[in-house]
Design a protein around this motif. Structure first.
Motif, mmCIF file in Angstrom:
data_model
loop_
_atom_site.group_PDB
_atom_site.id
_atom_site.type_symbol
_atom_site.label_atom_id
_atom_site.label_comp_id
_atom_site.label_asym_id
_atom_site.label_seq_id
_atom_site.Cartn_x
_atom_site.Cartn_y
_atom_site.Cartn_z
ATOM 1 N N HIS A 33 28.418 -49.248 -29.886
ATOM 2 C CA HIS A 33 27.055 -49.404 -29.402
ATOM 3 C C HIS A 33 26.641 -48.095 -28.747
ATOM 4 C CE1 HIS A 33 27.459 -53.680 -30.111
ATOM 5 N NE2 HIS A 33 28.604 -53.635 -29.454
ATOM 6 N N ALA A 34 25.431 -47.638 -29.046
ATOM 7 C CA ALA A 34 24.904 -46.392 -28.484
ATOM 8 C C ALA A 34 23.641 -46.701 -27.697
ATOM 9 C CB ALA A 34 24.609 -45.388 -29.592
ATOM 10 N N LEU A 35 23.638 -46.310 -26.411
ATOM 11 C CA LEU A 35 22.498 -46.540 -25.536
ATOM 12 C C LEU A 35 22.059 -45.226 -24.911
ATOM 13 C CD1 LEU A 35 24.941 -48.784 -24.702
ATOM 14 C CD2 LEU A 35 22.973 -49.789 -23.614
ATOM 15 N N ASP A 36 20.790 -45.164 -24.567
ATOM 16 C CA ASP A 36 20.316 -44.044 -23.759
ATOM 17 C C ASP A 36 21.144 -44.067 -22.482
ATOM 18 O OD1 ASP A 36 18.867 -42.429 -21.886
ATOM 19 O OD2 ASP A 36 17.068 -42.704 -23.108
ATOM 20 N N ASP A 37 21.617 -42.923 -22.035
ATOM 21 C CA ASP A 37 22.519 -42.859 -20.878
ATOM 22 C C ASP A 37 21.781 -42.896 -19.540
ATOM 23 O OD1 ASP A 37 24.946 -42.727 -19.558
ATOM 24 O OD2 ASP A 37 25.114 -40.560 -19.704
ATOM 25 N N SER A 38 20.495 -43.155 -19.569
ATOM 26 C CA SER A 38 19.704 -43.114 -18.339
ATOM 27 C C SER A 38 19.187 -44.507 -17.984
ATOM 28 C CB SER A 38 18.521 -42.160 -18.542
ATOM 29 O OG SER A 38 17.913 -41.873 -17.334
ATOM 30 N N CYS A 39 19.554 -45.010 -16.806
ATOM 31 C CA CYS A 39 19.079 -46.311 -16.329
ATOM 32 C C CYS A 39 17.553 -46.273 -16.222
ATOM 33 C CB CYS A 39 19.693 -46.631 -14.966
ATOM 34 S SG CYS A 39 19.138 -48.211 -14.276
ATOM 35 N N THR A 40 16.909 -47.353 -16.623
ATOM 36 C CA THR A 40 15.451 -47.412 -16.588
ATOM 37 C C THR A 40 14.895 -47.636 -15.189
ATOM 38 O OG1 THR A 40 15.494 -49.772 -17.137
ATOM 39 C CG2 THR A 40 15.251 -48.200 -18.974
ATOM 40 N N VAL A 64 21.994 -54.463 -14.610
ATOM 41 C CA VAL A 64 22.940 -54.821 -15.669
ATOM 42 C C VAL A 64 22.212 -54.831 -17.008
ATOM 43 C CG1 VAL A 64 24.544 -56.581 -16.519
ATOM 44 C CG2 VAL A 64 24.288 -56.209 -14.046
ATOM 45 N N PHE A 65 22.835 -54.202 -18.007
ATOM 46 C CA PHE A 65 22.267 -54.114 -19.349
ATOM 47 C C PHE A 65 23.241 -54.673 -20.373
ATOM 48 C CE2 PHE A 65 20.483 -50.732 -16.799
ATOM 49 C CZ PHE A 65 19.127 -50.810 -17.084
ATOM 50 N N ASP A 66 22.708 -55.304 -21.419
ATOM 51 C CA ASP A 66 23.512 -55.759 -22.547
ATOM 52 C C ASP A 66 23.718 -54.544 -23.460
ATOM 53 O OD1 ASP A 66 24.231 -56.736 -25.187
ATOM 54 O OD2 ASP A 66 23.581 -58.721 -24.534
ATOM 55 N N VAL A 67 24.970 -54.156 -23.699
ATOM 56 C CA VAL A 67 25.232 -52.946 -24.495
ATOM 57 C C VAL A 67 24.851 -53.126 -25.959
ATOM 58 C CG1 VAL A 67 27.066 -52.106 -22.975
ATOM 59 C CG2 VAL A 67 27.663 -53.492 -24.969
ATOM 60 N N ARG A 68 24.752 -54.363 -26.426
ATOM 61 C CA ARG A 68 24.405 -54.622 -27.825
ATOM 62 C C ARG A 68 22.917 -54.441 -28.097
ATOM 63 N NH1 ARG A 68 26.871 -60.429 -27.550
ATOM 64 N NH2 ARG A 68 25.564 -60.193 -25.698
ATOM 65 N N THR A 69 22.092 -54.815 -27.120
ATOM 66 C CA THR A 69 20.638 -54.820 -27.320
ATOM 67 C C THR A 69 19.883 -53.888 -26.388
ATOM 68 O OG1 THR A 69 20.310 -56.602 -25.721
ATOM 69 C CG2 THR A 69 20.742 -57.243 -28.028
ATOM 70 N N GLY A 70 20.532 -53.463 -25.293
ATOM 71 C CA GLY A 70 19.870 -52.650 -24.282
ATOM 72 C C GLY A 70 19.059 -53.467 -23.292
ATOM 73 N N GLU A 71 19.018 -54.776 -23.476
ATOM 74 C CA GLU A 71 18.211 -55.643 -22.616
ATOM 75 C C GLU A 71 18.654 -55.558 -21.158
ATOM 76 O OE1 GLU A 71 17.011 -60.352 -22.080
ATOM 77 O OE2 GLU A 71 18.433 -59.780 -23.646
ATOM 78 N N GLU A 79 12.909 -52.784 -17.287
ATOM 79 C CA GLU A 79 12.791 -52.367 -18.682
ATOM 80 C C GLU A 79 14.164 -52.240 -19.331
ATOM 81 O OE1 GLU A 79 10.310 -48.955 -19.510
ATOM 82 O OE2 GLU A 79 9.313 -49.244 -17.574
ATOM 83 N N SER A 80 14.217 -52.599 -20.594
ATOM 84 C CA SER A 80 15.447 -52.434 -21.361
ATOM 85 C C SER A 80 15.688 -50.950 -21.602
ATOM 86 C CB SER A 80 15.338 -53.154 -22.701
ATOM 87 O OG SER A 80 15.187 -54.539 -22.485
ATOM 88 N N VAL A 81 16.931 -50.605 -21.868
ATOM 89 C CA VAL A 81 17.287 -49.234 -22.206
ATOM 90 C C VAL A 81 17.289 -49.112 -23.731
ATOM 91 C CG1 VAL A 81 19.800 -49.602 -22.219
ATOM 92 C CG2 VAL A 81 18.897 -47.390 -21.635
ATOM 93 N N LYS A 82 16.889 -47.960 -24.239
ATOM 94 C CA LYS A 82 16.810 -47.748 -25.678
ATOM 95 C C LYS A 82 18.207 -47.729 -26.291
ATOM 96 C CE LYS A 82 14.692 -44.967 -29.216
ATOM 97 N NZ LYS A 82 13.733 -43.961 -29.560
ATOM 98 N N THR A 83 18.337 -48.349 -27.446
ATOM 99 C CA THR A 83 19.600 -48.338 -28.184
ATOM 100 C C THR A 83 19.382 -47.630 -29.523
ATOM 101 O OG1 THR A 83 19.162 -50.490 -29.201
ATOM 102 C CG2 THR A 83 20.420 -50.490 -27.145
ATOM 103 N N PHE A 84 20.479 -47.195 -30.113
ATOM 104 C CA PHE A 84 20.446 -46.476 -31.380
ATOM 105 C C PHE A 84 21.495 -47.065 -32.311
ATOM 106 C CE2 PHE A 84 19.177 -43.749 -27.947
ATOM 107 C CZ PHE A 84 18.042 -43.108 -28.422
ATOM 108 N N PRO A 85 21.183 -47.209 -33.606
ATOM 109 C CA PRO A 85 22.184 -47.690 -34.558
ATOM 110 C C PRO A 85 23.390 -46.743 -34.584
ATOM 111 C CG PRO A 85 19.994 -47.689 -35.551
ATOM 112 C CD PRO A 85 19.886 -46.950 -34.244
#
Length: 97
Positions: A33-40, A64-71, A79-85
């Motif tokens: 799972h790839a997420l933006d490394d910056s907390c919203t 707390v964020f879900d690493v699968r969805t960024g939620e 706000e959710s954090v951006k995720t990348f495929p």
């Protein structure tokens, strides 16, 4: 797709730079799972946070964020954090930016 250099270890959060982006990578078996490394909330690096199963807790204020969805699951971040495929191909992690 951008190939990520270095080792992405199982059950750990790995900070990486991909072009102009800073990402937090989380590996679970053959899934990455790839997420933006910056907390919203306050832009603290999520890669310094605490990983438990599929949840990543920001060390600054406890969001707390879900690493699968960024939620965003628990505030103060709203706000959710951006995720990348992302995927593992040929033993290397690739992220679609």
């Amino acid at each position: 797709m951008v190939a990520i250099e270095g080792d992405v270890r199982e059950g750990e959060v790995t900070p990486v730079r991909a072009g102009e982006l800073f990402l937090a990578l989380v590996r679970r078996g053959d899934t990455v799972h790839a997420l933006d490394d910056s907390c919203t909330h306050e832009e603290c690096p999520l890669s310094d946070g605490i990983l438990t199963d599929t949840e990543l807790t920001c060390f600054c204020h406890g969001s707390v964020f879900d690493v699968r969805t960024g939620e965003a699951l628990v505030g103060p971040a709203l706000e959710s954090v951006k995720t990348f495929p992302a995927r593992i191909a040929g033993g290397q992690v690739e992220v679609e930016l």
